[in-house]
Enzyme design. Sequence first.
Site, short mmCIF file in Angstrom:
data_model
loop_
_atom_site.label_atom_id
_atom_site.label_comp_id
_atom_site.label_asym_id
_atom_site.label_seq_id
_atom_site.Cartn_x
_atom_site.Cartn_y
_atom_site.Cartn_z
N CYS A 1 12.93 -64.94 20.58
CA CYS A 1 11.70 -64.46 21.23
C CYS A 1 10.77 -65.63 21.56
CB CYS A 1 10.93 -63.51 20.33
SG CYS A 1 11.93 -62.34 19.43
N ASP A 2 10.66 -66.59 20.65
CA ASP A 2 9.57 -67.57 20.75
C ASP A 2 10.01 -69.01 20.98
OD1 ASP A 2 7.76 -65.50 20.28
OD2 ASP A 2 7.96 -65.71 18.12
N CYS B 1 11.40 -65.07 14.90
CA CYS B 1 12.42 -64.80 15.93
C CYS B 1 12.52 -65.97 16.90
CB CYS B 1 12.06 -63.52 16.68
SG CYS B 1 13.19 -63.15 18.02
#
Length: 326
Positions: free
Chosen positions: A152-153, A149
């Site tokens: 997300c990261d 992701c």
Amino acid sequence: MSFSLSGIPTASNSSDLKHVKVLILGSGPAGLSAALYAARAELAPVVLTGMELGGQAGLTHVIENYPGFPEGVGGSQLGELFQKQAERFGALVEFDTATAVNLSQRPFKITTENGQYLADALIIATGARPNHLEVPGEYELTGKGVSYCATCDGWFFKDKKVVVVGGGDSALEEGLFLTRFASSVTIIHRRDTLRAGKVLQSRAFSNPKVNFIWNTVVTAILGQDKVTGVALKNVLTGETSTLETDGVFIFIGHTPNTQMFEGQLEMRDGGYIVTNHLMETSVPGVFAAGEVADNHFRQVVTSAGMGAAAAIQATHFLEKEEAVKV
Ligand code: NAP
């Protein structure tokens, strides 16, 4: 306990057996659209969010192809809007996950982490999860440089080098997103032709931070406490090499979340639930919508449409049953 997408508890239920007219599994675009339609039909649907509030769309940084948002909309923001709209008409969104179902008789019995439900109609919108490469180092280094992701990261890779594995829309879209942070994004694809759409391809080819390694697979992810590189193999020549990198983002397709329904619903290759055009499954009263049943379109708008269709059909199903009783 119930949650809004912003994480604020909204209501609470005890762990006893609850009988509902419509139970919806999953809180992505399909589940929440189904909730909106079922709520407007005054069926007081309950949505079990599953582990991923908002589904995969909720993890997308910007969604540029959902109609009505000409400037694009954040994935989690769109999810919150879906939820708000469904709740306005009486849907209840529960932060809970189904763990077992019994579809052999109605009402259907659904066991969850927090209790049990009996449901007159069930709408399955449990979505899909990202596939893994299944190579040495992947599991051990997940969260330590291996990610599925970018939204997300990506932030953790400011001014760092990352690789992206895959050649589809997800690989390119997420790879382009990573150029906001990373100093370079190397896309590793097992063929020399991309599966991704032309718009994303031309954006990727013209981005100076993006480069490609063709006809190549990742055979191992290297590093002890964090990713330091990947081992590569050229599938045409057999030549092996290593590439230094700080992060590995893997976008090689998805697997539907359907294990719970195995042996109870008809499924096709890859574990997708078989539905007809009315979103009906092989069990009357059970409907499926979104990526759990669709590996072809996989768009927020198509999943939302399927969710709406499933709820309309569930409404007809329950109405017909009422009419027979009278
Ligand atoms: P996908 O289209 O199935 O692409 C997966 C990619 O991973 C393919 O390039 C495939 O290679 C590669 N791959 C699969 N298994 C692999 C393995 N074991 N090792 C190395 N590479 C592997 O998946 P996706 O990109 O997630 O897209 C799924 C669907 O969602 C598509 O219909 C797509 O159009 C849609 N989508 C749309 C958007 C958008 O419109 N903006 C964004 C994201 C996704 P091959 O090409 O050789 O098979």
